[in-house]
Design a protein around this motif. Structure first.
Motif, PDB file in Angstrom:
ATOM      1  N   ASN A  75       0.686  -1.355   0.014  1.00 55.25           N
ATOM      2  CA  ASN A  75      -0.072  -0.051  -0.034  1.00 55.25           C
ATOM      3  C   ASN A  75       0.832   1.272  -0.008  1.00 55.25           C
ATOM      4  N   LYS A  76       0.213   2.448  -0.117  1.00 53.22           N
ATOM      5  CA  LYS A  76       1.103   3.625  -0.203  1.00 53.22           C
ATOM      6  C   LYS A  76       1.833   4.064   1.003  1.00 53.22           C
ATOM      7  N   ASP A  77       1.095   3.394   2.129  1.00 47.82           N
ATOM      8  CA  ASP A  77       1.830   3.661   3.399  1.00 47.82           C
ATOM      9  C   ASP A  77       2.739   2.497   3.760  1.00 47.82           C
ATOM     10  N   LYS A  78       3.039   1.767   2.800  1.00 50.25           N
ATOM     11  CA  LYS A  78       4.303   0.616   2.908  1.00 50.25           C
ATOM     12  C   LYS A  78       3.801  -0.542   3.844  1.00 50.25           C
TER      13      LYS A  78
END
Length: 459
Positions: A75-78
């Protein structure tokens, strides 16, 4: 080839780690555009060397182990998430009702599963995906109790001639997802003349995500439910038991009892109360194991003395480009309400603001709820269709003077559209705008469940 021990099978599976599907594919399945099944069949056929089948028995029958090849994504937040639910075996409505859990098609085939995870990457060809990790899934004892309850919930609905009303939101970990390309995939069901969509048992995407994060990323989840309790009670009953002693107390009294800092205006106040009530004080709600695995989302409801919330219930802002580029069956909004359970934590005022500006807020109870499938496929679908129609034809957007302010208005579905939901902006600032697929510019819009509908749910 037969594998005589689990260790022998897992040793073989380890040989696939780091290899791409293109490297593994000896049969040219990935270059044959007519072949179906894709990556899982590459592993079955080219790596383990057995013939593709749809047998009711596990793939490695001698060991009682089923094979599943399944993707995850970053995801974008890793963080990492399962890209999809884990689809298991097709449900034969006519047969499943004549089994117990232990003799069910689900348990016979999926008691143990060899999970081979690969990372899904955007803009990559399937042949370039690679096997990242293998895990032998043997259900934790507490999970198994919830899965048994879920199986019984699904089968009870089939027994009652309601297979056509099954929704993934009915259950916690084990779902019954639709399986088939279209509405032509209909099957007979017992005790009803209404054909039902073909469905398969599946482990929910939320369950697979929690599993991944725990066993791949070593993330810690905190549980409030014990196996022995789940043998006697459902997850909902256990939640009710935890909250029941506090019914009738004010939010301030509950905070004092639980030693939680009282700040009714803080967004973290009620979540702090919830985790403390569950005996896991300080745990963020998304880190509660049962909530994460069952995709239980938390909502606070404050009722006025008339039994109705003052405000409608808001959700996330709408991505109109997504809405107009997907079918209803695959739509984000449909998936949201078919796959999510909501924990409503309900408070009520016994006086109006006018009667007492310093009125107290009393705890009324909780409700674990999922939207019924008929509501999703009627009222929610009506809104989805209307929004798509309006965008295709061009929204009617006006700017009107109200006192000293200029207000944007539009003809998107309002509260009176069908009594269930509507669209409107969230927040006071009308400067935050988006461009619609048709090129029009509009203030960001949010999806809301009507306060009248919420009142009906919790009545």
């Amino acid at each position: 080839m037969e594998y005589k021990t689990v260790e022998e099978l897992m040793t073989k599976a380890q040989e696939a780690i780091g290899k791409t599907f293109g490297e593994i594919d000896l049969k040219g399945r990935l270059t044959n555009t007519k072949s179906k099944g894709g990556l899982g069949q590459v592993i079955e056929e080219s790596f383990f060397g057995y013939k593709i089948n749809s047998d009711a028995r596990p793939d490695f029958e001698e060991l009682g182990i089923e094979l599943k090849v399944t993707p995850f994504k970053q995801n974008k937040d890793k963080s990492i998430s399962a890209k999809e639910r884990l689809v298991l075996n097709i449900i034969n409505y006519m047969d499943e009702v004549n089994t117990t859990f232990e003799t069910s098609s689900f348990w016979k085939k999926n008691e143990k599963i060899l999970l081979m995870f690969y990372e899904w990457l955007p803009n990559y060809e399937p042949k370039d995906f690679y096997i990242y990790k293998n895990i032998l899934l043997s259900y934790p004892a507490a999970d198994l109790e919830i899965i048994k309850q879920d199986w019984e919930t699904i089968v009870e609905k089939i027994r009652n001639g309601k297979a056509h009303e099954i929704s993934e939101g009915d259950t916690n970990y084990l779902g019954a997802c639709t399986k088939g390309a279209s509405k032509n995939s209909l099957r007979p069901q017992p005790n009803s003349n209404i054909p039902a969509m073909q469905r398969a048992f599946s482990l929910k995407q939320s369950y697979m995500t929690a599993f991944l994060r725990k066993y791949v990323n070593n993330e810690e989840l905190v549980s409030f439910a014990k196996q022995r309790d789940l043998q006697e009670k459902s997850l909902e009953s256990l939640l009710n038991d935890k909250f029941a002693p506090y019914i009738g107390l004010t939010d301030k009294e509950i905070a004092t009892r639980l030693n939680v800092t009282y700040n009714k205006d803080s967004k973290s106040f009620v979540p702090s109360i919830v985790s403390s009530l569950l005996g896991i004080k300080g745990t963020r709600l998304e880190k509660i194991e049962e909530f994460a695995k069952a995709n239980i989302q938390f909502k606070t409801i404050r009722l006025e003395p008339n039994g109705k919330p003052k405000e409608s219930m808001s959700f996330e802002n709408i991505d109109f480009h997504q809405w107009t580029n997907e079918s209803w069956e695959e739509s984000y909004i449909r998936d949201k309400f078919t796959s999510t359970k909501f924990l409503f934590v309900i408070f009520e005022f016994t006086e109006t603001k006018k009667q007492n500006p310093d009125r107290k807020l009393y705890f009324k109870g909780i409700k674990l709820w999922n939207m019924p499938l008929p509501t999703i496929d009627q009222e929610i679908k009506q809104i989805w269709e209307e929004v798509n129609r309006l965008i295709q034809q061009g929204l009617h957007i006006e700017f009107k003077k109200r006192g000293t302010k200029t207000v944007e208005t539009n003809n998107l579905p309002k509260v009176g559209f069908n009594g269930v939901a509507h669209l409107r902006p969230k927040g006071k600032d009308g400067k935050d705008k988006v461009i619609l697929p048709n090129g029009q510019t509009i203030t960001k819009q949010c999806f809301w469940l009507n306060n009248g509908y919420i009142s009906q749910i919790i009545r």
